[in-house]
Write a protein that holds these residues in place. Structure first.
Motif: not given
Length: 324
Positions: A217, A219, A222, A228, A235
Motif C-alpha cells: 500500500r 505510495r 511522484q 518508483n 506492488r
C-alpha cells in the motif's frame, strides 16, 4: 563506533550515503535540516560520508549535494573521510586527456566540499570509450600530487577491478549489495578481500525495503523518487518479498533491534572488508542505521540467518553491476 580499513583509509564501519538530501527520494529537506542531520551522524560516531558531483535536484545543476556535505563537515574536516564520485565524459577526455579531465572535475568537487583534498575519489561508472587503465594512471597522479588519498570504482565487476588495480592500487569498490542483491558475493567481494580492497555497498537496505516499513500500500512520491522504478518495489514484488521481511522481523525481535539493523549487522558479520553506506534524508533513520554497529550476531545466529536467506526467493532482481 568501531573502524574498518579501505586499504589505507580508516573509516567508521558504517558510513553515510548523503544523496537523499539532494536527489532520489522525493522532496528534499531544507538545507539547514540536512546539515544538522549530517552533523548528528558525526556525533553518533560516523566518520565516512559519501556524495557525488551529480547528486542534485533536477533544476539546480551539478554539485548541490557536495555543497551541503562540505558546509556540514567543514568544522570537522580533518576528522572525517570524504568520498565523492565523477562521471568521465568522452568528449572532455578526448579533448583534454584523461588526467586533465579527472583533475578538472576533482577541483570542482573540492571547491564545493570546502576542502583541498579528497580522501576517496571514485569513477562513478565505467566509460566504455576510455580504458579503465588510463583512469587508474590518472588517479595515481592525483594521489602523488596529494589531491586525493585513495581512489575507487563504482558499479563494476572483477575484470575492470583487476585491470585498474594493476595500474594503481584500488582502495574501494562501491557496488549495490544487500540481502536482496548478492551478486557481489560470487566474485567481487572475494577478489577484493584477496587484494586488500574495501567494498562499500550502496543501497544496503534495498531502498528501504529491508526496514520492513514498505508495504504493497506504500505510495512513493511522484517526482524524483527512484523507488518508483526499483523492480523489487513494484506492488507485486513488495508482496512477494514479504517472507524476507518476516525473517528480519523475527531476528530483530530476538536481538531487540530493527529489521534494517539486522540486515546491516549481517553484512558486517559476514565480511571484514565491507563498509555499508545506508542513505536516508530522515535524521532518526540515519541514527538508527548507524546503531546497527551495536548489534552483534553470534556465530549460530549468523549461520541460522544465512540458511533462512538461502531458502528465501527474491522477486524483482535489480542488478546494475557493469561486468567489464
Amino acid at each position: 563506533m568501531r573502524t574498518r580499513k579501505l586499504r589505507g583509509l580508516t573509516v567508521s564501519e558504517i558510513g553515510m550515503g548523503c544523496m537523499g538530501f539532494s536527489h532520489g527520494y522525493g522532496r528534499i529537506p531544507d538545507e539547514e535540516y540536512s546539515i544538522q542531520a549530517i552533523r548528528a551522524a558525526y556525533e553518533h560516531g560516523c566518520t565516512f560520508y559519501d556524495t557525488a558531483e551529480v547528486y542534485s535536484p533536477n533544476l539546480e545543476g551539478i554539485g548541490h549535494n557536495e555543497r551541503i556535505v562540505g558546509k556540514a563537515l567543514q568544522p570537522m574536516r580533518r576528522d572525517v573521510t570524504l568520498a565523492t564520485k565523477l562521471f568521465l565524459p568522452t568528449d572532455e577526455a578526448r579533448r583534454d586527456g584523461v588526467y586533465a579531465t579527472l583533475r578538472h572535475h576533482l577541483e570542482g568537487s573540492m571547491r564545493r566540499l570546502c576542502t583541498d583534498y579528497i580522501d576517496l575519489y571514485y569513477l562513478h561508472h565505467l566509460n566504455p570509450d576510455v580504458p579503465v587503465e588510463q583512469v587508474a594512471e590518472g588517479m595515481g597522479r592525483l594521489i602523488e600530487e596529494g589531491l586525493i588519498r585513495a581512489w575507487g570504482l563504482s558499479n563494476v565487476g572483477v575484470r575492470a577491478i583487476a585491470k585498474a588495480h594493476a595500474a594503481t592500487p584500488v582502495s574501494a569498490v562501491q557496488n549495490i549489495y544487500s540481502m536482496m542483491e548478492r551478486d557481489c558475493e560470487e566474485s567481487v567481494i572475494p577478489y577484493c578481500m584477496e587484494h586488500g580492497i574495501g567494498v562499500v555497498p550502496f543501497s544496503p537496505i534495498a531502498s528501504g525495503f529491508l526496514s520492513g516499513k514498505i508495504t504493497p500500500r506504500t505510495r512513493f512520491e511522484q517526482v524524483d523518487d527512484v523507488r518508483n522504478v526499483v523492480p523489487q518495489l513494484s506492488r507485486e514484488n513488495i508482496a512477494a518479498n514479504q517472507p524476507l521481511v518476516e525473517i528480519l522481523r523475527d531476528y530483530a525481535a530476538r536481538k531487540h533491534a530493527t529489521p534494517a539493523q539486522i540486515s546491516l549487522a549481517w553484512m558486517l558479520h559476514k565480511y571484514p572488508n565491507v563498509v555499508p553506506i545506508p542513505g536516508s534524508k530522515n535524521q532518526s533513520r540515519i541514527l538508527e542505521n548507524l546503531d546497527a554497529a551495536n548489534v552483534e550476531l553470534t556465530a549460530d545466529e549468523f549461520a541460522s540467518l544465512e540458511r533462512a536467506l538461502d531458502s528465501c526467493a527474491i522477486h524483482g532482481y535489480r542488478g546494475c553491476v557493469e561486468i567489464e
